[in-house]
Design an enzyme around this catalytic site. Structure first.
Site, mmCIF file in Angstrom:
data_model
loop_
_atom_site.group_PDB
_atom_site.id
_atom_site.type_symbol
_atom_site.label_atom_id
_atom_site.label_comp_id
_atom_site.label_asym_id
_atom_site.label_seq_id
_atom_site.Cartn_x
_atom_site.Cartn_y
_atom_site.Cartn_z
ATOM 1 N N HIS A 57 -29.368 83.966 56.039
ATOM 2 C CA HIS A 57 -28.972 85.333 56.365
ATOM 3 C C HIS A 57 -27.899 85.891 55.427
ATOM 4 O O HIS A 57 -27.283 86.908 55.747
ATOM 5 C CB HIS A 57 -28.443 85.399 57.803
ATOM 6 N N HIS A 223 -35.174 86.794 62.692
ATOM 7 C CA HIS A 223 -35.916 85.537 62.545
ATOM 8 C C HIS A 223 -37.416 85.767 62.698
ATOM 9 O O HIS A 223 -38.183 84.817 62.827
ATOM 10 C CB HIS A 223 -35.452 84.512 63.585
#
Length: 336
Positions: A57, A223
Site C-alpha cells: 500500500h 484489497h
C-alpha cells in the site's frame, strides 16, 4: 502482469532493504526485524503513535513514519497483518514515557494483532495504550447501518487521522488529548474509491479478481473487496459526481463548511488523470457551498498496481485546520 522483482518470496524483504538504504538517516528497524520500522528522531515525553498492516500500500503505512506524523510501523506480507510480537516490539520502541496510540485500519487481522500487543505491553511494561480504528470507507458501511463506522474499512482517509494525531502529539499533548484529536479526525473523514483494474500479489502471480477493460467498480476496497456497483466505464466527471454524492450524503454538510480533500491514486493512475478528477471535485463542492481549505493529490494509499482512485473529504474546524497545517517531514510526505 509484468513486475520488476526477483523472487516473489523476497519481495517484502528487498523492498524494505531499499527503503532503509534510501532513508538511512531517518529510519531504523527494531531488533533486526526489517518489518518493524521506526523513526530515528525520538522526542522524549511525546506520545508515541504507531500503525501497521499489510504491505502493498505504499506510501501507506511505512511512508508516514517521521517528524510530525507517526513514530513507527509494523508491516506484514502483501495484504497480510504483522505479527503480535512485531507490534509489541514496535510499541516498546515508540514509548517515550507518555504512552502509545495505535492508529490502524478496521480489519480483523490488524485488530487481532494490535489488541493482544496492547494487553502485553500494558501488563509487562506498564505502557499506557489507546487505539483509533480508521473506518472511513462509505462503500462498506452497509445499507442497514447508515452512519455506523464500526462496520467500515479503513482506507485512504486514515492519512488525515495520522496527520492530525501526529501534529497533536508533536505539540506534546497528552495521550488522552491525542486520542481525542485522532477520534475527531476519524469521525469527520469519509472516503470512496473506484477501481478500473485488478492488482497482482507477487506470491500469487495472477490478478486478484477480473474486471473487463471497459468496466469500473465503484466502492471497491484496497484489497479488491467488492464494491457497490460494477458497470461500464464512464467519463471522469460522472464518476466523481456519483462518488461525491455518496460521500457528502454520508456526513451532512452545511453551506460554508470547509474540508480538506485527498485525491488518492491506487497505484497505476497517472497524475494527469488525478488532476482531471480534482478539477471536477472543485466544481461540485463549489456548487454545494463547501469550501476547500487544502488539496492533497497523488498516491497516498495504493493497492500495488491497481488502476483507479479514491476521494476523501475531511470536514474541518479551526482545531483540525491547525493540525492539518502542522509541519511534517517523513520520507514519503513533507509539509513545511
Amino acid at each position: 502482469m509484468k513486475k520488476i522483482i526477483n523472487q516473489p518470496d523476497n519481495y517484502i524483504k528487498e523492498m524494505l532493504e531499499g527503503i532503509y538504504i534510501a532513508h538511512k538517516d531517518d529510519l531504523a528497524c527494531v531488533d533486526g526485524d526489517l518489518q518493524v520500522l521506526v523513526s530515528k528522531h525520538k522526542k522524549e515525553g511525546k506520545v508515541g503513535i504507531v500503525t501497521g498492516g499489510g504491505s502493498g500500500h505504499l506510501p501507506l503505512f511505512l511512508g508516514y513514519v517521521g517528524k510530525g506524523m507517526i513514530d513507527g510501523c509494523a508491516v506484514g506480507d502483501v495484504f497480510q497483518s504483522p505479527s503480535v510480537d512485531q507490534a509489541i516490539a514496535l510499541t516498546r520502541d515508540a514509548d517515550q514515557g507518555a504512552g502509545v496510540l495505535y492508529i490502524y485500519g478496521n480489519y480483523n487481522g490488524d485488530i487481532f494483532t494490535f489488541r493482544p500487543a496492547a494487553d502485553e505491553v500494558e501488563m509487562e511494561d506498564d505502557i499506557e495504550t489507546a487505539e483509533v480504528l480508521g473506518a472511513d470507507d462509505v462503500a462498506s458501511a452497509g445499507p442497514s447501518a447508515p452512519g455506523e463506522k464500526s462496520t467500515r474499512r479503513g482506507v485512504a482517509g486514515i492519512f488525515f487521522v495520522y496527520k492530525c494525531a501526529g501534529a497533536a502529539a508533536d505539540k506534546m499533548l497528552s495521550l488522552e488529548e491525542v486520542k481525542r484529536v485522532a477520534d475527531k479526525a476519524n469521525n469527520n473523514v469519509r472516503t470512496m474509491g473506484v477501481a478500473l483494474s485488478p492488482c497482482t500479489v507477487p506470491r500469487v502471480g495472477k490478478p486478484s479478481f477480473e474486471i473487463e477493460d471497459d468496466e469500473m467498480e465503484i466502492g471497491m476496497g484496497i484489497h479488491g473487496e467488492p464494491g457497490i456497483r460494477r458497470g461500464k466505464l464512464e467519463p471522469a466527471d460522472q464518476i466523481v459526481d456519483e462518488m461525491l454524492e455518496k460521500i457528502v450524503a454520508d456526513l451532512p454538510y452545511e453551506n460554508g463548511d470547509e474540508v480538506a480533500v485527498l485525491v488518492n491514486g491506487l497505484g497505476a493512475t497517472p497524475l494527469d488523470e488525478q488532476y482531471i478528477v480534482t478539477r471536477r471535485i472543485n466544481q461540485v463542492l463549489e456548487e454545494k457551498g463547501i469550501s476547500v481549505y487544502k488539496y492533497y493529490v497523488g498516491e497516498y494509499a495504493t493497492a500495488i498496481e491497481m488502476a483507479g482512485f479514491s476521494i476523501s473529504l475531511l470536514k474541518l474546524d479551526d482545531e483540525l485546520k491547525e493540525y492539518i497545517d502542522h509541519p511534517v517531514d517523513t520520507p514519503f510526505f513533507k509539509q513545511v
